[in-house]
Design a protein around this motif. Sequence first.
Motif, short mmCIF file in Angstrom:
data_model
loop_
_atom_site.label_atom_id
_atom_site.label_comp_id
_atom_site.label_asym_id
_atom_site.label_seq_id
_atom_site.Cartn_x
_atom_site.Cartn_y
_atom_site.Cartn_z
N HIS A 2 0.84 -1.19 0.00
CA HIS A 2 0.00 0.00 0.00
C HIS A 2 0.88 1.25 0.00
O HIS A 2 2.07 1.19 0.34
CB HIS A 2 -0.91 0.00 1.23
CG HIS A 2 -1.88 -1.14 1.25
ND1 HIS A 2 -2.89 -1.29 0.33
CD2 HIS A 2 -1.97 -2.20 2.10
CE1 HIS A 2 -3.57 -2.39 0.60
NE2 HIS A 2 -3.03 -2.97 1.67
N ALA A 3 0.26 2.37 -0.33
CA ALA A 3 1.01 3.63 -0.40
C ALA A 3 1.63 3.98 0.95
O ALA A 3 2.75 4.50 1.01
CB ALA A 3 0.08 4.75 -0.86
N GLU A 4 0.91 3.69 2.04
CA GLU A 4 1.43 3.99 3.38
C GLU A 4 2.71 3.20 3.67
O GLU A 4 3.66 3.73 4.27
CB GLU A 4 0.38 3.68 4.46
CG GLU A 4 -0.86 4.54 4.39
CD GLU A 4 -1.89 4.02 3.39
OE1 GLU A 4 -1.59 3.01 2.70
OE2 GLU A 4 -2.97 4.62 3.28
N GLN A 5 2.74 1.95 3.24
CA GLN A 5 3.92 1.13 3.46
C GLN A 5 5.12 1.64 2.66
O GLN A 5 6.25 1.67 3.16
CB GLN A 5 3.62 -0.32 3.07
CG GLN A 5 2.62 -1.02 3.99
CD GLN A 5 2.20 -2.37 3.44
OE1 GLN A 5 1.74 -2.47 2.30
NE2 GLN A 5 2.35 -3.41 4.25
N VAL A 6 4.84 2.05 1.42
CA VAL A 6 5.92 2.58 0.58
C VAL A 6 6.48 3.85 1.18
O VAL A 6 7.71 4.04 1.25
CB VAL A 6 5.40 2.83 -0.85
CG1 VAL A 6 6.47 3.54 -1.68
CG2 VAL A 6 4.99 1.52 -1.52
N LEU A 7 5.61 4.75 1.66
CA LEU A 7 6.06 6.00 2.26
C LEU A 7 6.87 5.74 3.53
O LEU A 7 7.87 6.41 3.79
CB LEU A 7 4.86 6.90 2.58
CG LEU A 7 4.15 7.51 1.37
CD1 LEU A 7 2.89 8.26 1.80
CD2 LEU A 7 5.10 8.45 0.61
N MET A 8 6.45 4.74 4.32
CA MET A 8 7.19 4.39 5.52
C MET A 8 8.59 3.90 5.18
O MET A 8 9.58 4.28 5.82
CB MET A 8 6.45 3.30 6.30
CG MET A 8 7.16 2.89 7.59
SD MET A 8 6.50 1.40 8.35
CE MET A 8 7.11 0.13 7.23
#
Length: 255
Positions: A2-8
């Motif tokens: 997910h986008a949140e995981q990539v940003l993290m």
Amino acid sequence: MHAEQVLMLLAAAVAAGWVDAVVGGGGLIQLPALLLANPGQPVAAALATNKLGSIAGTASAAVAYARRAKPDVRVAVPAGVLAVCCAAGGALCATVISSEVLKPVIMVVLLSVAAIVVLKPDLGRAPRPVLRTRRRVAAAVLVPGVAIAFYDGLVGPGTGTFLVVAFTALLGMDFVDASATSKIINACTNLGALLVFAAQGHVLWAVGLGMAAGNAAGAQLGARMAIKRGAGFIRVILLCVVAVLVAKLAYEQFG
């Protein structure tokens, strides 16, 4: 992902690059982030992808330091050649030697490093060229190029920190020049381990390349700040990284 995981993962890569550039230990941030973002992946995949991100950061930091500090190329080049081979050997041995066996030894070494830095407040604050003898130069090639490089391929955490302390203790470098020299060796250790992991098919290339970009950006910021703030700043960060490493290893061993 997910986008949140990539940003993290990208944020972790930038932070890891910053810490690695100053004094080493970025794997404390980047590797747990990889494991957290994708819990189902094999540990070998996380280790391999971490190396891909790390090599970009250490290489970027090496370039930044070379422009403003004084890396000892006469030591770094032969030690770097040895480091590629010995880190690759360590990575191969990682499949048959449990890191759990080594954790108590690593904790003792890290505590010794902390004791040396605390008990010798002048260590690394200013260069001491009087320490530079033929035997010490030979040791400064062999210890980082063989022993520390093998450790990086086998286990990894704290490699940059060990390199910085080795160069200050053996050759009397200040922390800035020691960090500059250590980044060349660390890039070579990362390369040696990465070659083995890539040959075995463990690297997650899409994730790793994104983290490599973040790591390189963080490394540029960290190297410039270390050069600007000087040896005292690096000494404080070094002690903080050692404390976190010891706490992490103690928790994994006894928690």
